[in-house]
Design an enzyme around this catalytic site. Structure first.
Site, PDB file in Angstrom:
ATOM      1  N   LYS A 116       0.820  -1.222   0.000  1.00 18.54           N
ATOM      2  CA  LYS A 116       0.000   0.000   0.000  1.00 18.54           C
ATOM      3  C   LYS A 116       0.851   1.268   0.000  1.00 18.54           C
ATOM      4  CE  LYS A 116      -3.677  -2.167   2.662  1.00 18.54           C
ATOM      5  NZ  LYS A 116      -4.981  -2.315   2.085  1.00 18.54           N
ATOM      6  N   GLU A 199      -2.097   6.979   8.035  1.00 19.00           N
ATOM      7  CA  GLU A 199      -2.632   8.028   7.162  1.00 19.00           C
ATOM      8  C   GLU A 199      -3.764   8.742   7.877  1.00 19.00           C
ATOM      9  OE1 GLU A 199      -3.620   5.914   3.489  1.00 19.00           O
ATOM     10  OE2 GLU A 199      -5.593   5.422   4.212  1.00 19.00           O
ATOM     11  N   ARG A 292      -6.566  -8.138  -9.175  1.00 18.24           N
ATOM     12  CA  ARG A 292      -7.256  -9.424  -9.338  1.00 18.24           C
ATOM     13  C   ARG A 292      -8.738  -9.166  -9.567  1.00 18.24           C
ATOM     14  NH1 ARG A 292     -10.038  -8.946  -4.596  1.00 18.24           N
ATOM     15  NH2 ARG A 292      -8.878  -7.998  -2.902  1.00 18.24           N
TER      16      ARG A 292
HETATM   17  P1  ADP Z   1      -8.046  -3.601   2.805  1.00 21.03           P
HETATM   18  O1  ADP Z   1      -7.002  -3.768   1.766  1.00 21.03           O
HETATM   19  O2  ADP Z   1      -7.730  -4.313   4.087  1.00 21.03           O
HETATM   20  O3  ADP Z   1      -9.449  -3.865   2.293  1.00 21.03           O
HETATM   21  P2  ADP Z   1      -8.343  -0.724   2.397  1.00 21.03           P
HETATM   22  O4  ADP Z   1      -7.181   0.191   2.411  1.00 21.03           O
HETATM   23  O5  ADP Z   1      -8.908  -1.092   1.054  1.00 21.03           O
HETATM   24  O6  ADP Z   1      -8.003  -2.056   3.220  1.00 21.03           O
HETATM   25  O7  ADP Z   1      -9.494  -0.105   3.264  1.00 21.03           O
HETATM   26  C1  ADP Z   1     -10.651  -0.821   3.624  1.00 21.03           C
HETATM   27  C2  ADP Z   1     -11.661   0.135   4.237  1.00 21.03           C
HETATM   28  O8  ADP Z   1     -11.116   0.773   5.384  1.00 21.03           O
HETATM   29  C3  ADP Z   1     -12.102   1.269   3.333  1.00 21.03           C
HETATM   30  O9  ADP Z   1     -13.115   0.913   2.448  1.00 21.03           O
HETATM   31  C4  ADP Z   1     -12.578   2.290   4.357  1.00 21.03           C
HETATM   32  O10 ADP Z   1     -13.865   1.988   4.826  1.00 21.03           O
HETATM   33  C5  ADP Z   1     -11.587   2.086   5.487  1.00 21.03           C
HETATM   34  N1  ADP Z   1     -10.461   3.049   5.353  1.00 21.03           N
HETATM   35  C6  ADP Z   1      -9.276   2.825   4.759  1.00 21.03           C
HETATM   36  N2  ADP Z   1      -8.499   3.921   4.825  1.00 21.03           N
HETATM   37  C7  ADP Z   1      -9.211   4.868   5.488  1.00 21.03           C
HETATM   38  C8  ADP Z   1      -8.965   6.218   5.884  1.00 21.03           C
HETATM   39  N3  ADP Z   1      -7.814   6.814   5.642  1.00 21.03           N
HETATM   40  N4  ADP Z   1      -9.955   6.879   6.534  1.00 21.03           N
HETATM   41  C9  ADP Z   1     -11.140   6.289   6.816  1.00 21.03           C
HETATM   42  N5  ADP Z   1     -11.428   5.013   6.483  1.00 21.03           N
HETATM   43  C10 ADP Z   1     -10.481   4.309   5.823  1.00 21.03           C
END
Ligand code: ADP
Length: 443
Positions: A116, A199, A292
């Site tokens: 990431k 973040e 994917r």
């Molecule tokens: P994963 O790869 O584990 O699915 P993601 O980075 O795609 O993780 O994030 C999954 C979820 O977490 C997002 O859809 C959102 O709901 C929450 N999320 C991720 N980053 C943030 C952020 N900076 N602020 C608020 N919610 C977040």
């Protein structure tokens, strides 16, 4: 040419991939663990091979066992589905080294975009809006100073994380050392990498992602966005397409941003660029890319009429994309409900024997699953057992159709989240579209 595909996965996605292969006249091989002997995916392929005991590390994640199954059945290609080995660059490399076509992007792209922190750096270079990251080495005054600059609340994330795991909201420095220590351990165990980063936490986001598809000849298009804001513990529960909160201008901007990233990295498969849309600031930010097929891909298929798995296979065969951007049209609205075998109060998995299963049907209702009456859901895998997908002219009609579909569904003998879906589908805020990722916590 691709003549025989081994599906390195289980459950509904294995069945889903087999269906597209059959339509393309491609032979199929299923693999299964001893816990999955009776899973539908082990029954519907042309050939099936038992590759080990129930523990995923000894079966579905066991490179040698998977590759040996491909070798002995003469499969020329491997489709990884989602989860398991789908974003494992080492496994993709091993496939190539063994002369097996890995149906997905190159190992280099999987590796780069799977981290990431790195993928956010790449997205920045491709001029996408990105939330700043601070990599956590140790909790010291330097880190605290940077966090102060960023401002609370912050979110700690695992660089190699997935499935919503390894994340925690932090609103002050209290107990930070212990939290970081625990998250590092968890992340190492789950993802083999203990790198964490921070973040800015967005209080009211929508999760919006864009489906992209590129070929090996430099063509790349998008298939619109999906809205996956209805989540529990950062995991998606209901997904839909299109998102009802984007203006036409915002839609164009977000889809173009995803295409720009895809082109920047010469992406040559089916993939998803994920964004958070900050409802308070009306701004969107790239968060990660999945290299994917995704669980929620059917909603895109329903509104575009494009078979994404077939496209993925054709691209792996070196074929040129059979669609240009202007060939893609978006028709109506689609919603997917993930049906999980779980306790509705604790959300813990509820494995066991299905006493009676009745799938909903009718015009505009699709069910992707692998279960049947009498099937025993094993305790060792993901609790999602079925996906109900509805398609109709507009969102209101689609919600109505989904309400009808989930009411028609019978899944007895185990506990499930069907009632939760009914509750969401009749909720006023869900209808109005006025909600963020906190929605399920509030109803
Ligand atoms: P994963 O790869 O584990 O699915 P993601 O980075 O795609 O993780 O994030 C999954 C979820 O977490 C997002 O859809 C959102 O709901 C929450 N999320 C991720 N980053 C943030 C952020 N900076 N602020 C608020 N919610 C977040």
């Amino acid at each position: 040419m691709i003549k025989k595909v081994l599906i390195a996965n289980r459950g509904e996605i294995a069945v889903r991939v087999i269906r597209s292969c059959q339509e393309l006249d491609i032979d199929t091989v299923s693999i299964y663990s001893t816990a999955d002997e009776n899973s539908l995916h082990a029954k519907v392929a042309d050939e099936s091979v038992c590759i080990g005991p129930p523990a995923a590390t000894k079966s579905y994640l066991n490179y040698q066992a998977v590759l040996t199954a491909a070798e002995i059945t003469g499969a020329d290609s491997i489709h990884p589905g989602y989860g398991f080995l789908s974003e494992n660059s080492e496994f993709a490399q091993m496939c190539f080294d063994c002369g097996i076509n890995f149906i997905g992007p190159s190992p280099e792209i999987i590796k780069k975009m799977g981290n990431k922190i790195e993928s956010k750096e790449i997205a920045k270079l491709a001029h996408l809006p990105v939330l700043d990251s601070i990599t956590i080495n140790e909790v010291n005054s330097e880190l605290k100073e940077k966090i102060n600059e960023m401002g609370f609340p912050i979110l700690i994330k695992a660089a190699s994380g997935g499935g919503g795991r390894g994340m925690q909201i932090i609103r002050s420095f209290e107990g930070l050392e212990d939290i970081v220590k625990r998250l590092k351990q968890e992340s190492k165990l789950a993802f083999g990498d203990d790198t964490l980063f921070v973040e800015k936490y967005i209080e009211n986001p929508r999760h919006i992602e864009v489906q992209i598809v590129g070929d090996k000849h430099g063509n790349l298009i998008h298939l619109g966005e999906r809205d996956c804001t209805v989540q529990r513990n950062y995991q998606k529960v209901i997904e839909e397409a299109p998102s009802q909160i984007l203006s036409a201008k915002e839609r164009k901007t977000i889809c173009e941003a995803a295409v720009n990233l895809g082109k920047y990295i010469n992406y040559d498969s089916v993939g998803t660029v994920e964004f958070l849309y900050d409802l308070d600031e009306k701004k969107f930010y790239f968060i990660e890319m999945n290299t994917r097929i995704q669980v929620e891909h059917p909603v895109t298929e329903m509104i575009t009429g494009v078979d994404l798995v077939a496209l993925q296979i054709e691209i792996a065969m070196n074929k040129k994309l059979s669609y240009s951007q202007s060939d893609i049209s978006f028709n109506g609205h689609s919603i997917e409900c993930r049906i999980n075998a779980e306790d509705p109060d604790t959300f813990m998995p509820s494995p066991g024997e299905i006493v009676h299963y009745h799938r909903p049907g009718g015009l505009g209702v699709r069910v992707d699953d692998f279960i049947y009456t009498g099937y025993k859901i094993p305790h060792c895998y993901d609790s999602m057992v079925s996906k109900v997908i509805a398609h109709s002219d507009n969102r209101e009609k689609c919600i109505k159709k989904m309400q009808r579909a989930v009411s028609e569904m019978i899944l007895s003998g185990i506990k499930s989240n069907i009632d939760l879906h009914k509750k969401v589908l009749s909720n006023k805020e869900f209808h109005s579209g006025n909600y963020s990722t906190k929605f399920l916590k509030l109803i």
